[in-house]
Design a protein around this motif. Structure first.
Motif, PDB file in Angstrom:
ATOM      1  N   GLY A   1      -3.684   1.170  -2.717  1.00  0.00           N
ATOM      2  CA  GLY A   1      -3.572  -0.259  -2.439  1.00  0.00           C
ATOM      3  C   GLY A   1      -4.142  -1.072  -3.577  1.00  0.00           C
TER       4      GLY A   1
ATOM      5  N   ARG B   1      -6.360   9.774   0.593  1.00  0.00           N
ATOM      6  CA  ARG B   1      -7.642   9.424   1.216  1.00  0.00           C
ATOM      7  C   ARG B   1      -8.254  10.616   1.937  1.00  0.00           C
TER       8      ARG B   1
ATOM      9  N   ARG C   1      -8.781   0.935  -0.209  1.00  0.00           N
ATOM     10  CA  ARG C   1      -7.631   1.747   0.153  1.00  0.00           C
ATOM     11  C   ARG C   1      -7.030   2.346  -1.113  1.00  0.00           C
ATOM     12  N   ARG C   2      -7.105   3.651  -1.250  1.00  0.00           N
ATOM     13  CA  ARG C   2      -6.418   4.301  -2.365  1.00  0.00           C
ATOM     14  C   ARG C   2      -4.915   4.081  -2.210  1.00  0.00           C
TER      15      ARG C   2
ATOM     16  N   ILE D   1       0.862  -1.185   0.000  1.00  0.00           N
ATOM     17  CA  ILE D   1       0.000   0.000   0.000  1.00  0.00           C
ATOM     18  C   ILE D   1       0.896   1.231   0.000  1.00  0.00           C
TER      19      ILE D   1
END
Length: 530
Positions: free
Chosen positions: A413, A403, A410-411, A394
């Motif tokens: 990720g 985010r 999850r940005r 991530i």
């Protein structure tokens, strides 16, 4: 002998890849998929048969899937568990590697020459990819428009190739790394190990991976495809390569497992394990991937995996820049995203190395005994048994929107993968449906419904596509590509009636509610530099 026609090198290519090992070949396959004109060169013609990488995790298998390699392209053994054993305290560690993540087994062993042959055969299907052996890089220079590489063939003749970008995938002793001034500095975490692959071990090899953490002679031990079994023995001070590689000495090392009369040594070699990482994976238009950029000790099986992550991250960015769908500045995010994670994996491998290689009996008793005690605490046992100690891939910064709310995805990720059913009834892994595009995914909604025609045009001009994900049993009601999420792998990670922007390397670039569709598209396009 070099064929005459292979010496007629192109004067200009989009990307010159130096190194045709597993990482360079995977990059070539990805560039082939994205339509990039690339030349791959290597000092040798054939795949090396020496013992090298042996383990791949689910992320690596997913990248090979992304590169287009069929699941049955090379043989694998699924590993159900990894055990750590100390002669004084018994088994003090165990990792549960059974099951799958994102559609692939958590851990497999493989035979590297088979993988390399399969990947080379695969990328040769692309007319835009060419590979030539028997060429050694001597010099390179770069300017604002490209890189000029000077190559020498086996006859000693010099050739020049101009490329818009050059990628060094030429291993731990990388010539590219030296030419751009990124040679490894500082102390290396180096240990010499003898690696032995035995043949004809069908129905006799173990079915898991074990680390015998004996301070007198640490020994990792594992099965491999094709009836093979591998052992790795740490050398003592003063032991020579010649001594360790003699058949008689190898037979004595293996006699607790294999009767020397039945021992069939297939490969043997002494290697020096290192832990090194460059200060930067990029210098102008030149990039480093794999062992050319970072070297990881093998104790967590992440050396080749890290290189495959490099290739997946860099390939689509090069393709988007070369095709004009993104500005060149996005290439700076390759180092920004990949180097921190590579360093974390190296740190984990060094930690595992200290467990595998205690320096003396008291240290072994203390370290391994403590590990066995800590495993009595459920939360700590889960950290090791379920591989939660492994750093997640991530990103903290890079080519994604930071985010701003607590949603499921999850940005920065990985986007999840699972089995989906297409409108025609075929069942596939979801990455195969996503394809090559920068995809706007709608969870229970049509991702195009909130976009006007101008927003759709801008999105598609930047390489954007669409996918609607519905519940198992639902059907699509528009011309937007639609799939049923059979196992809830995708819908389980995001709220219904929300959207996500997924990069071609399956990293989440952006997400939000369907009402913000136009904003997601415009902000993602802005990230590309438009």
């Amino acid at each position: 002998m070099q064929n005459k026609n292979t010496l007629a090198l192109p004067e200009m290519v989009d990307v010159l890849v130096v190194g045709n090992g597993p990482v360079g070949a995977t990059l070539a396959a990805l560039l082939g998929r994205y339509g990039v004109q690339a030349l791959v060169v290597d000092k040798i013609h054939d795949v090396l048969l020496m013992p090298r990488a042996i383990a791949l995790d689910n992320e690596a298998l997913r990248i090979l899937q992304l590169a287009g390699l069929d699941e049955e392209a090379f043989e694998k053994i699924v590993i159900p568990e990894v055990r750590m054993h100390c002669p004084m305290v018994g088994q003090f560690g165990r990792a549960n590697t059974s099951g799958s993540i994102d559609g692939h087994p958590k851990l497999v062993t493989f035979y590297q020459p088979d993988l390399e042959h399969s990947m080379r055969e695969h990328y040769r299907r692309f007319d835009n990819i060419r590979s030539v052996g028997g060429l050694e890089l001597k010099e390179l220079s770069q300017d604002d428009t490209g890189v000029t590489a000077t190559l020498t063939d086996e006859e000693g003749a010099s050739h020049q190739v101009r490329a818009r970008y050059l990628v060094g995938a030429d291993g731990a002793s990388s010539k590219v790394r030296g030419l751009i001034g990124q040679d490894f500095e500082g102390q290396s975490y180096s240990e010499d190990w003898l690696i032995v692959d035995a043949a004809e071990r069908e129905r006799q090899a173990i079915d898991h991976v074990e680390f015998i953490c004996d301070h007198r002679r640490p020994t990792p031990h594992m099965p491999a495809p094709g009836g093979r079994e591998r052992w790795e023995f740490m050398l003592h001070p003063g032991e020579s390569r010649e001594q360790m590689e003699s058949d008689e000495h190898i037979a004595s090392l293996l006699e607790r497992w294999v009767d020397r009369r039945q021992l069939k040594i297939e490969r043997k070699a002494v290697y020096r394990f290192h832990a090194r990482c460059c200060d930067s994976f990029q210098r102008g238009r030149v990039f480093l991937i794999g062992d050319a950029a970072h070297i990881t000790p093998p104790f967590v099986g992440q050396g080749l995996v890290a290189g495959l992550r490099d290739a997946a991250n860099l390939a689509w960015k090069l393709a988007w820049v070369l095709d004009g769908r993104a500005k060149a500045r996005i290439l700076d995010t390759y180092d920004q995203e990949r180097r921190p994670h590579a360093r974390k994996m190296i740190a984990l491998a060094k930690l595992m190395g200290r467990l595998v290689m205690p320096s003396n009996a008291p240290m072994a008793l203390l370290g391994h005994g403590l590990m066995r005690i800590l495993r009595l605490i459920p939360v700590l046992r889960r950290q090791f048994d379920e591989l939660e100690v492994k750093p997640r891939n991530i990103f903290q910064e890079g080519l994604f929107m930071r985010r701003d709310c607590g949603r499921g995805l999850r940005r920065g990720g990985l986007f999840p993968q699972g089995l989906v059913r297409e409108a025609g009834g075929s069942i596939r892994l979801s990455d195969d449906v996503l394809g090559d595009k920068l995809t706007l995914v709608g969870f229970g909604v049509d991702p195009r419904a909130q976009l006007d025609l101008e927003a759709q045009r801008r999105w598609e001009n930047c390489g954007g596509g669409y996918l609607q994900v519905g519940l198992h049993g639902q059907k699509g009601g528009s011309t937007t590509p639609f799939v049923e999420d059979i196992g809830q792998a995708l819908l389980g990670g995001a709220p219904l009636r929300s959207l996500a922007v997924v990069r071609p390397d399956r990293i989440v670039m952006h997400d939000g509610p369907q009402e913000r569709a136009a904003t997601l598209v415009s902000e993602s396009i802005a990230l590309l530099g438009h």
